[in-house]
Design a protein around this motif. Structure first.
Motif, PDB file in Angstrom:
ATOM      1  N   GLN A  36      -5.340  33.146  13.794  1.00  0.00           N
ATOM      2  CA  GLN A  36      -4.627  32.590  12.642  1.00  0.00           C
ATOM      3  C   GLN A  36      -4.566  33.594  11.485  1.00  0.00           C
ATOM      4  O   GLN A  36      -3.515  33.786  10.878  1.00  0.00           O
ATOM      5  CB  GLN A  36      -5.307  31.313  12.150  1.00  0.00           C
ATOM      6  CG  GLN A  36      -5.133  30.118  13.031  1.00  0.00           C
ATOM      7  CD  GLN A  36      -5.885  28.932  12.447  1.00  0.00           C
ATOM      8  OE1 GLN A  36      -5.779  28.650  11.266  1.00  0.00           O
ATOM      9  NE2 GLN A  36      -6.653  28.257  13.287  1.00  0.00           N
ATOM     10  N   VAL A  37      -5.697  34.202  11.185  1.00  0.00           N
ATOM     11  CA  VAL A  37      -5.757  35.189  10.103  1.00  0.00           C
ATOM     12  C   VAL A  37      -4.799  36.342  10.384  1.00  0.00           C
ATOM     13  O   VAL A  37      -3.993  36.726   9.530  1.00  0.00           O
ATOM     14  CB  VAL A  37      -7.199  35.710   9.904  1.00  0.00           C
ATOM     15  CG1 VAL A  37      -7.216  36.927   8.970  1.00  0.00           C
ATOM     16  CG2 VAL A  37      -8.110  34.613   9.373  1.00  0.00           C
ATOM     17  N   TYR A  79      -9.522  31.187  14.999  1.00  0.00           N
ATOM     18  CA  TYR A  79      -9.516  31.526  13.570  1.00  0.00           C
ATOM     19  C   TYR A  79      -9.035  32.967  13.365  1.00  0.00           C
ATOM     20  O   TYR A  79      -8.187  33.235  12.518  1.00  0.00           O
ATOM     21  CB  TYR A  79     -10.913  31.342  12.976  1.00  0.00           C
ATOM     22  CG  TYR A  79     -10.981  31.702  11.512  1.00  0.00           C
ATOM     23  CD1 TYR A  79     -10.630  30.787  10.530  1.00  0.00           C
ATOM     24  CD2 TYR A  79     -11.391  32.971  11.113  1.00  0.00           C
ATOM     25  CE1 TYR A  79     -10.689  31.119   9.185  1.00  0.00           C
ATOM     26  CE2 TYR A  79     -11.454  33.312   9.774  1.00  0.00           C
ATOM     27  CZ  TYR A  79     -11.098  32.377   8.809  1.00  0.00           C
ATOM     28  OH  TYR A  79     -11.156  32.727   7.479  1.00  0.00           O
ATOM     29  N   HIS A 139      -4.509  30.840   1.850  1.00  0.00           N
ATOM     30  CA  HIS A 139      -4.284  30.352   3.207  1.00  0.00           C
ATOM     31  C   HIS A 139      -5.271  31.013   4.159  1.00  0.00           C
ATOM     32  O   HIS A 139      -5.410  32.234   4.156  1.00  0.00           O
ATOM     33  CB  HIS A 139      -2.850  30.646   3.655  1.00  0.00           C
ATOM     34  CG  HIS A 139      -2.521  30.116   5.003  1.00  0.00           C
ATOM     35  ND1 HIS A 139      -2.563  28.786   5.312  1.00  0.00           N
ATOM     36  CD2 HIS A 139      -2.156  30.747   6.141  1.00  0.00           C
ATOM     37  CE1 HIS A 139      -2.225  28.615   6.576  1.00  0.00           C
ATOM     38  NE2 HIS A 139      -1.980  29.791   7.110  1.00  0.00           N
ATOM     39  N   VAL A 140      -5.969  30.236   4.938  1.00  0.00           N
ATOM     40  CA  VAL A 140      -6.886  30.633   6.006  1.00  0.00           C
ATOM     41  C   VAL A 140      -8.149  31.332   5.487  1.00  0.00           C
ATOM     42  O   VAL A 140      -9.248  30.924   5.825  1.00  0.00           O
ATOM     43  CB  VAL A 140      -6.209  31.491   7.100  1.00  0.00           C
ATOM     44  CG1 VAL A 140      -7.145  31.708   8.277  1.00  0.00           C
ATOM     45  CG2 VAL A 140      -4.926  30.871   7.592  1.00  0.00           C
TER      46      VAL A 140
END
Length: 136
Positions: A27-28, A24, A120-121
């Motif tokens: 991704q961020v 995670y 997003h995210v």
């Protein structure tokens, strides 16, 4: 005596326990790092906390909460400022063309103030804004 604030220093968001995995975080940082230059503040990294520098004096703080993580929907967002209309339009065009996974609103505004929202995210959407036209 009235003391006026100068700036917003941070935004804090809760996420469910177990969210802040290495995947995670990657991704961020891959998305917002590439798009806006954000980076994690490693000195503040904890298993249940991710602190992301979003400028010289501001940050986003994500904190895992086992029992009371917030649920965000609809209007929930925070804003970031870019330098110019050109920057804002170029960012929007890149997102529209290259990132179908991003929820992206149309650009809106008049009189030199433009904005668009993307999600997003992160738990909350991000509103990208420019105020007036920068002369380069």
């Amino acid at each position: 005596m009235t003391v006026r604030s100068r700036a917003l220093t941070h935004v804090a968001m809760s996420v469910p326990a177990g969210t802040l995995t290495d995947d995670y975080r990657a991704q961020v940082l891959a998305f917002y790092g590439e798009l806006l230059g954000w980076r994690e503040i490693e000195q503040l990294r904890r298993p249940d906390r991710m602190t992301i520098a979003v400028g010289r004096d501001a940050y986003v703080n994500l904190r895992e909460r086992a029992d009371d993580a917030a649920t965000y929907r609809g209007y929930d967002h925070f804003g970031v400022l870019v330098d110019s209309e050109e920057d804002l339009r170029a960012m929007w065009a890149d997102l529209d063309r290259n990132h179908p996974e991003v929820e992206l609103d149309a650009i809106s505004g008049t009189g030199g103030t433009l904005t668009f929202r993307m999600h997003h995210v992160l738990p909350q959407a991000v509103e990208v804004q420019c105020f007036g036209r920068r002369v380069t």
